[in-house]
Enzyme design. Structure first.
Site, mmCIF file in Angstrom:
data_model
loop_
_atom_site.group_PDB
_atom_site.id
_atom_site.type_symbol
_atom_site.label_atom_id
_atom_site.label_comp_id
_atom_site.label_asym_id
_atom_site.label_seq_id
_atom_site.Cartn_x
_atom_site.Cartn_y
_atom_site.Cartn_z
ATOM 1 N N CYS A 104 0.841 -1.203 0.000
ATOM 2 C CA CYS A 104 0.000 0.000 0.000
ATOM 3 C C CYS A 104 0.878 1.256 0.000
ATOM 4 O O CYS A 104 1.580 1.522 -0.957
ATOM 5 C CB CYS A 104 -0.970 -0.067 1.187
ATOM 6 N N ASP A 112 -10.245 -3.094 -6.044
ATOM 7 C CA ASP A 112 -9.280 -2.139 -5.494
ATOM 8 C C ASP A 112 -9.475 -0.783 -6.163
ATOM 9 O O ASP A 112 -9.068 -0.576 -7.304
ATOM 10 C CB ASP A 112 -7.852 -2.643 -5.724
ATOM 11 N N HIS A 158 -8.210 -4.466 -1.715
ATOM 12 C CA HIS A 158 -7.002 -3.739 -1.349
ATOM 13 C C HIS A 158 -6.605 -4.063 0.096
ATOM 14 O O HIS A 158 -7.444 -4.041 0.997
ATOM 15 C CB HIS A 158 -7.262 -2.237 -1.489
#
Length: 254
Positions: A144, A189, A221
């Site tokens: 991330c 995502d 995600h």
């Protein structure tokens, strides 16, 4: 933009359980966690720099670092947030948490987590691995938020990269990574949607360095770190994304 800025999906996740085997240390003034492989299977002069998501150094990231060590890699996690990781609850961050305000200003308003501040911490970690641990071959994983800094620090000494559900990576940063790069992506995502994933593929194809993008169905995600491993398909995707990283480093870093 190769991936969008962080959003609500960056704040959701499940804490995992297990016994940590690494050590809490300091890298200069920064908190860190070092997972050390058994000498019998350690890869000489080689390490992985683990660049965290917004949750920072916590149970899940420590357990993953331990698994990199179990596969022969010295693994360092460094606190990218100057003692100010995003707050966590049973299922992630508190309702209403403003992640962009936190990124730009920090929890106290005077501790920003923007690139100019985080870059310095990443550079300190790379230098520490090189000078204190004699690392000559450095790979990096970025989850991330951390993916952006894998891309930004090829020129600083990271030679092989891996990203999972990247956020905040712009096209110039992606083009700056002039080496083997592997990406694990989630089917659902909003940060790294199909359009940006395909654009990333186009850029990597143009650059002609080894690359890989694996897409995992049925996950969102954050799955590579914060999956609900009580759910079979999430557990599978999380484990396969980890094996993807190990195989990538085994092939291109050693």
């Amino acid at each position: 933009m190769a991936s969008n800025p962080p959003g609500k999906c960056c704040t959701i996740g499940v804490k995992h359980e297990g016994e940590e085997t690494g050590a809490n240390i300091k890298v200069g003034k920064h908190d860190a966690y070092l997972a050390t492989p058994d000498p019998s299977n350690a890869h000489k002069d080689t390490a992985i720099l683990y660049l965290v998501d917004a949750f920072g150094i916590w149970a899940n990231s420590k357990l993953m670092a331990d698994q990199f060590a179990a596969n022969g890699y010295l693994c360092l996690i460094v606190d990218l947030f100057n003692g100010d990781p995003a707050p966590t609850g049973p299922q992630g961050m508190p309702e209403g948490f403003d992640i962009m305000k936190w990124l730009n200003h920090g929890s106290t308003g005077d501790n920003p987590h923007t690139a100019e501040y985080v870059d310095v911490i990443v550079l300190d970690a790379i230098k520490w691995l090189q000078t204190e641990k004699g690392v000559k071959k450095l790979g990096s994983v970025g989850y991330c938020f951390g993916a952006k800094f894998v891309a930004r620090h090829f020129a600083s000494g990271i030679s092989v990269g891996y990203m999972a559900h990247p956020s905040f990576v712009d096209e110039e940063e992606l083009r700056g990574f002039k080496g083997p790069l592997s990406i694990a992506a989630a089917e659902t995502d909003s940060i790294f949607p199909a359009k940006l994933r395909h654009r990333t593929e186009e850029i990597l194809e143009e650059m002609k360095y080894p690359y890989q993008i694996n897409l995992f169905s049925g996950v969102e995600h954050g799955f590579a770190v914060r999956a609900d491993i009580s759910q079979k398909h999430q557990k599978f995707a999380k484990e396969q994304a980890f094996y993807q990283a190990i195989q990538w480093f085994d092939t291109f870093l050693l």
